[in-house]
Design an enzyme around this catalytic site. Sequence first.
Site, PDB file in Angstrom:
ATOM      1  N   GLN B 128     -21.902 -43.109 -22.949  1.00 43.80           N
ATOM      2  CA  GLN B 128     -21.429 -42.118 -23.193  1.00 43.80           C
ATOM      3  C   GLN B 128     -21.471 -42.167 -25.042  1.00 43.80           C
ATOM      4  O   GLN B 128     -21.010 -43.276 -25.627  1.00 43.80           O
ATOM      5  CB  GLN B 128     -19.830 -42.267 -23.048  1.00 43.80           C
ATOM      6  CG  GLN B 128     -18.938 -41.149 -23.744  1.00 43.80           C
ATOM      7  CD  GLN B 128     -17.471 -41.743 -23.547  1.00 43.80           C
ATOM      8  OE1 GLN B 128     -16.962 -41.392 -22.537  1.00 43.80           O
ATOM      9  NE2 GLN B 128     -16.907 -42.496 -24.576  1.00 43.80           N
ATOM     10  N   GLY B 129     -21.973 -41.147 -25.531  1.00 37.95           N
ATOM     11  CA  GLY B 129     -21.891 -41.121 -27.249  1.00 37.95           C
ATOM     12  C   GLY B 129     -20.997 -40.067 -27.780  1.00 37.95           C
ATOM     13  O   GLY B 129     -21.105 -38.980 -27.971  1.00 37.95           O
ATOM     14  N   TYR B 130     -19.674 -40.655 -27.926  1.00 37.91           N
ATOM     15  CA  TYR B 130     -18.539 -39.917 -28.567  1.00 37.91           C
ATOM     16  C   TYR B 130     -18.388 -40.476 -30.020  1.00 37.91           C
ATOM     17  O   TYR B 130     -18.502 -39.774 -30.937  1.00 37.91           O
ATOM     18  CB  TYR B 130     -17.458 -40.022 -27.711  1.00 37.91           C
ATOM     19  CG  TYR B 130     -17.380 -39.069 -26.326  1.00 37.91           C
ATOM     20  CD1 TYR B 130     -18.543 -38.325 -26.034  1.00 37.91           C
ATOM     21  CD2 TYR B 130     -16.117 -38.975 -25.674  1.00 37.91           C
ATOM     22  CE1 TYR B 130     -18.657 -37.655 -24.887  1.00 37.91           C
ATOM     23  CE2 TYR B 130     -16.193 -38.013 -24.512  1.00 37.91           C
ATOM     24  CZ  TYR B 130     -17.228 -37.540 -23.974  1.00 37.91           C
ATOM     25  OH  TYR B 130     -17.292 -36.676 -23.164  1.00 37.91           O
ATOM     26  N   SER B 131     -17.869 -41.599 -29.966  1.00 43.63           N
ATOM     27  CA  SER B 131     -17.129 -42.278 -31.161  1.00 43.63           C
ATOM     28  C   SER B 131     -18.270 -42.256 -32.375  1.00 43.63           C
ATOM     29  O   SER B 131     -19.618 -42.749 -31.855  1.00 43.63           O
ATOM     30  CB  SER B 131     -16.438 -43.818 -30.963  1.00 43.63           C
ATOM     31  OG  SER B 131     -15.384 -43.592 -30.106  1.00 43.63           O
ATOM     32  N   SER B 163     -20.590 -48.276 -24.868  1.00 44.90           N
ATOM     33  CA  SER B 163     -20.737 -49.378 -24.012  1.00 44.90           C
ATOM     34  C   SER B 163     -21.828 -49.214 -22.950  1.00 44.90           C
ATOM     35  O   SER B 163     -22.415 -48.171 -22.845  1.00 44.90           O
ATOM     36  CB  SER B 163     -19.372 -49.783 -23.072  1.00 44.90           C
ATOM     37  OG  SER B 163     -18.780 -48.536 -22.931  1.00 44.90           O
ATOM     38  N   GLU B 246      -8.715 -37.427 -14.604  1.00 48.63           N
ATOM     39  CA  GLU B 246      -8.215 -38.768 -14.834  1.00 48.63           C
ATOM     40  C   GLU B 246      -6.756 -38.750 -13.886  1.00 48.63           C
ATOM     41  O   GLU B 246      -6.245 -39.585 -13.811  1.00 48.63           O
ATOM     42  CB  GLU B 246      -7.653 -38.989 -16.345  1.00 48.63           C
ATOM     43  CG  GLU B 246      -8.986 -39.456 -17.011  1.00 48.63           C
ATOM     44  CD  GLU B 246      -8.727 -39.590 -18.509  1.00 48.63           C
ATOM     45  OE1 GLU B 246      -9.589 -40.369 -18.990  1.00 48.63           O
ATOM     46  OE2 GLU B 246      -7.613 -39.258 -19.090  1.00 48.63           O
TER      47      GLU B 246
END
Lengths: 362, 401
Positions: B128-131, B163, B246
């Site tokens: 996941q490429g968010y931050s 991660s 979630e």
Amino acid sequence: MEFGLSDEQRMLAESVRRFADQNVDAERLKALADAGETADTGLVEGLAGLGTLGIVTPEGAGGSAMTLLDACLVQQALGRNAVPAPFTASAILAPIALAAAASGGDWLPRLAAGEARIGVGLSEAAGRRAGTGIELDGERASGTARFVLDGVGADAWMLTTTDGGLILVDADAAGATCVALTTIDRTRSFAEITLKRAPVTLLMQPGADPTLLPRLLAAGRTALAFDSLGACERMLERAVAYAQERKQFGRVIGSFQAVKHLCAEMAADLEPCHSLCWYAAYAAAAYPEEFELMACHAKAHMGEVGQFVARTATEVHGGMGFTHEMGLHYFFKRIGVNRQLLGNPDQVRQHAAALQGWRRAG
Amino acid sequence: MDLKLSERYEDYREAVRVFLEEHRSVWRQPMADSDGRPSAAGRSWQALLIEHGYTCRTIPKQYGGHGGKADILESFIAAEEFHRVGAPTGLANQGISMFVPTLLECGTPEQKERWIRPTISGEIVWCQGYSEPGAGSDLANLQTRAVEDGEDFVVNGQKIWTSSAHFSDMMFVLVRTEPEAPKHHGISYLILSMDTPGIEVRPLKTMTGRAEFNEVFFTDVRLPKTQIVGERGAGWQVANTTLKHERGMLGDPGQANAMLGRVVAIMEEETLDGVRLIEHSGLQDRLLRLQARAQAMKLHGLRLLTHGLKGEDAGVARLIVKLNGTILNHEIAAFAIDVLGELGALYEDSPHLKDRGFWQTTHMFSLGLIIGGGTSQIQKNIISERGLGMPREPKPASKGA
């Protein structure tokens, strides 16, 4: 599988909350507490009218034979408004003991109707201080019981003896004296009862029912935890409301993270307390083998959370929170006394360790 | 109040137990290879879990899922039984937990057809490429840019805290495509292959001494414009659709209790001056404090489960779980370190290390969980604003020209 309150339980709690809001608003609380009035006739009659005083009393004895959880929800609703009325001793502890002892005479219906009151002294069963304790000699008893809950103005006192018995003493018995103990909490009364060869009724022979005193102590601890839970809920609500009125630096203080985070921390600590308290009270009947330990957990944990919320909610109010005028201190003090009664958190945790077989090393 | 399960659910619990017993030889094997990717056993176990509905339960059969209806209580029972015996609950990368639910909600039929099946089977691994370095708590401030060039987007920028990037095949990534738009409206949700030229992955060592995360650098990375999920500029909204999924993931409310049980076992065994640690009154008092909190959180989980079963919103009760849960777990680990005393200072391959360093690693890693996934301070904002109805922080006055 359902872990939560039933519709009936929610309605019960709501009806007592409404009664408390209508009869003990901030003004009235101040008037009663400042006058040291801890058993206002109107409030006692009102609670009897709602059926709350006989809530755990057997049906045949004028009660509604509901559970400890139901009774504790009433206690929580009383704590929310710091209602200055005797409830824990006369409506929870005394009826449980009288029903178990099967020798309650006509006390049960009179308690349920609000026509009589019994003060209950369990402090020595939780931990006896030097100079206290009651010795039984045949049908007479001598000694001292301290912190007898709702004891001032009661018609009788239910006390424990040093050898594990339970007695009932008429308030007008020869050789029995009552001294009011002034505490920081002006919404409930505490008495020191001294007996000098006073005639007593033996409710339970020492050792006759080894589970009764532990159960009573656990019920008392659970009820006090619920009382603090209610008082904490009110303190948090008031802090949140005040933070949205009070302005500094041109904004309501509730828009500053420093203040919001204090409120969030209170909520985060308080929310799981509901579940812990519910389960402790529910265990009394459903899981009796877990009741004592869970009551210890609820009492000790609520004591810690209560201390945090009482302090923090006051801080959110700034200097005003510290004034008599604001009236927050009634809750601060009620929570503070609940923390010490029937064992403070440290004492109760030691008990919880013993219950799990972990003895204390020297 | 009634903590008993109906016969149907007791039967379900029994079926889960039988299943776990029957397939013990599969799940006792390592679920990942040494490079971090799902092992053959991990993929076999995943296939069995999907077949029986213990994972990917509501994902349609046509995409390789179980195709069942949600049943919170069954999922809760299954989680309890899996944790009881220590069985892995299936592959857990962000492709499965976040990308697939997002695709189901916002993807085109072709995207669903192409990506969901190989993702949930463990054949394709996603990160996941968010931050970004400048977009942590303020995620919408992200600056990695994608510029249109013919049929392609060209991506430049940097991601962090990624991660599994070092062994992933694909990345779903938030990038700024409309730099002129307000910050929440200029973002797009793209998917790209990790072997595209111009991508550099650098492992990021954390305080545990291990590289649990990565930094990912993009230099003129080209991808077809079709590799977008949802509309251009709607990436923020697309990413947020995952949040409602979630709800189904309750976690294990008994986890703190179970950890505490392991600490008690150490305290009953270890001695100091011949006295068992469990009889040490100072440690005992701290243990009892944690026990009450762990019990409260476990019961709180049952309360939330009950709200879920009734379809009710638990309000503030739900919002406190991340804050309380992560702090409690960290404090239990910190307590375990104190119980171990000097042995708690040992690490890596030292003689006398207990439980292969589990407590040391957990103590540090659980601190990361207090920070990651929305810091405790962000959680407190959420609790006070959404839970208690307190006002948002006012926006700073814009600096006039």
